[in-house]
Design an enzyme around this catalytic site. Structure first.
Site, PDB file in Angstrom:
ATOM      1  N   ASN A  87     -36.361 -61.480 -12.452  1.00 14.86           N
ATOM      2  CA  ASN A  87     -35.962 -60.180 -12.951  1.00 14.86           C
ATOM      3  C   ASN A  87     -37.191 -59.296 -13.166  1.00 14.86           C
ATOM      4  O   ASN A  87     -38.317 -59.672 -12.831  1.00 14.86           O
ATOM      5  CB  ASN A  87     -35.147 -60.341 -14.236  1.00 14.86           C
ATOM      6  CG  ASN A  87     -34.061 -59.293 -14.377  1.00 14.86           C
ATOM      7  OD1 ASN A  87     -34.258 -58.134 -14.007  1.00 14.86           O
ATOM      8  ND2 ASN A  87     -32.916 -59.696 -14.895  1.00 14.86           N
ATOM      9  N   HIS A 117     -60.125 -68.243 -19.774  1.00 13.24           N
ATOM     10  CA  HIS A 117     -61.533 -68.049 -20.110  1.00 13.24           C
ATOM     11  C   HIS A 117     -61.969 -69.074 -21.154  1.00 13.24           C
ATOM     12  O   HIS A 117     -61.166 -69.490 -21.995  1.00 13.24           O
ATOM     13  CB  HIS A 117     -61.757 -66.632 -20.654  1.00 13.24           C
ATOM     14  CG  HIS A 117     -61.335 -65.556 -19.705  1.00 13.24           C
ATOM     15  ND1 HIS A 117     -62.142 -65.092 -18.695  1.00 13.24           N
ATOM     16  CD2 HIS A 117     -60.167 -64.871 -19.590  1.00 13.24           C
ATOM     17  CE1 HIS A 117     -61.501 -64.158 -18.013  1.00 13.24           C
ATOM     18  NE2 HIS A 117     -60.298 -64.007 -18.535  1.00 13.24           N
ATOM     19  N   ALA A 162     -36.197 -68.227 -24.403  1.00 14.38           N
ATOM     20  CA  ALA A 162     -36.848 -66.918 -24.453  1.00 14.38           C
ATOM     21  C   ALA A 162     -37.964 -66.893 -25.484  1.00 14.38           C
ATOM     22  O   ALA A 162     -37.854 -67.463 -26.572  1.00 14.38           O
ATOM     23  CB  ALA A 162     -35.810 -65.844 -24.784  1.00 14.38           C
ATOM     24  N   ARG A 185     -34.055 -80.879 -26.861  1.00 20.48           N
ATOM     25  CA  ARG A 185     -32.953 -81.799 -26.565  1.00 20.48           C
ATOM     26  C   ARG A 185     -32.844 -81.983 -25.066  1.00 20.48           C
ATOM     27  O   ARG A 185     -33.385 -81.197 -24.277  1.00 20.48           O
ATOM     28  CB  ARG A 185     -31.638 -81.271 -27.120  1.00 20.48           C
ATOM     29  CG  ARG A 185     -31.084 -80.025 -26.432  1.00 20.48           C
ATOM     30  CD  ARG A 185     -29.706 -79.703 -26.988  1.00 20.48           C
ATOM     31  NE  ARG A 185     -29.108 -78.522 -26.398  1.00 20.48           N
ATOM     32  CZ  ARG A 185     -28.383 -78.518 -25.272  1.00 20.48           C
ATOM     33  NH1 ARG A 185     -28.205 -79.639 -24.586  1.00 20.48           N
ATOM     34  NH2 ARG A 185     -27.847 -77.386 -24.819  1.00 20.48           N
TER      35      ARG A 185
END
Length: 205
Positions: A87, A117, A162, A185
């Site tokens: 997306n 870095h 998310a 889980r």
């Protein structure tokens, strides 16, 4: 092959600020292609978008679709399998390889980076960096605003929740979430029954 490229591809620290015309030209080409993809093609111009994706990515399978905008460093280090969808606002920093399997869905605002870095400021301030490969297996769903860090392997049949920051390997067959991202889980057969399925009468044509 330039010395910087040799060090980068072998996983050693390298000078990311070095004057390397070859690498600079490769980055410029990739960013020009991203610019064309993001701003010079209409959403309805699917064939034109596919031509750009074919030129930009190192490898892609059948049914590859990425909703603009897309941003990469080199492009040729990115390999995706069949049935890949990403997306809006996918960012892939690919000085090292990013290998993605089949049937992978990526939500909006996801960052996959192979570049990093050093923690030590003296070394870092010299422009030194590293690039470690990222691998993502088959049948993976990556939620919105996920950040995948250098050197990570995500297994197959995985859901990344998310907002997660993935800084360690994730095994097969799990739901993993959090900062840092950890499995919470296993994915089971019961997950097939979690969502409403239309009645048969609605599925028949």
């Amino acid at each position: 092959m330039s010395k910087v490229r040799e060090l980068r591809d072998a996983g050693y620290l390298y000078d990311g600020t070095a004057d390397e015309p070859e690498l600079a030209a490769e980055r410029a080409k990739a960013k020009d292609l991203c610019f064309e993809y993001n701003t010079q093609t209409r959403p309805s111009e699917f064939e034109k978008q596919q031509q750009i994706i074919h030129e930009l990515l190192g490898k892609h399978g059948k049914n590859t679709f990425i909703t603009a905008p897309l941003y990469v460093d080199y492009g040729y280090n990115i390999e995706v399998g069949d049935n890949f969808y990403a997306n809006h606002n996918l960012v892939v920093l690919d000085p090292a390889k990013v290998r993605i399997g089949n049937n992978v869905f990526i939500a909006s605002n996801v960052n996959i980076t192979t570049a990093g870095h050093p923690i030590d400021a003296e070394t870092r301030n010299k422009g030194i960096e590293y690039a470690y490969p990222v691998r993502i297996g088959d049948d993976v769903w990556i939620g919105s605003n996920v950040c995948i860090l250098p050197g990570v392997t995500i297994g197959s049949n995985v859901v990344i929740g998310a907002g997660s920051v993935v800084n360690k390997d994730i095994p097969d067959g799990v739901v993993a979430v959090g900062n840092p991202c950890r499995p919470i889980r296993k994915i089971t057969a019961e997950d097939k029954n979690k969502y409403l399925v239309p009645p048969k009468c609605c599925q028949e044509q």
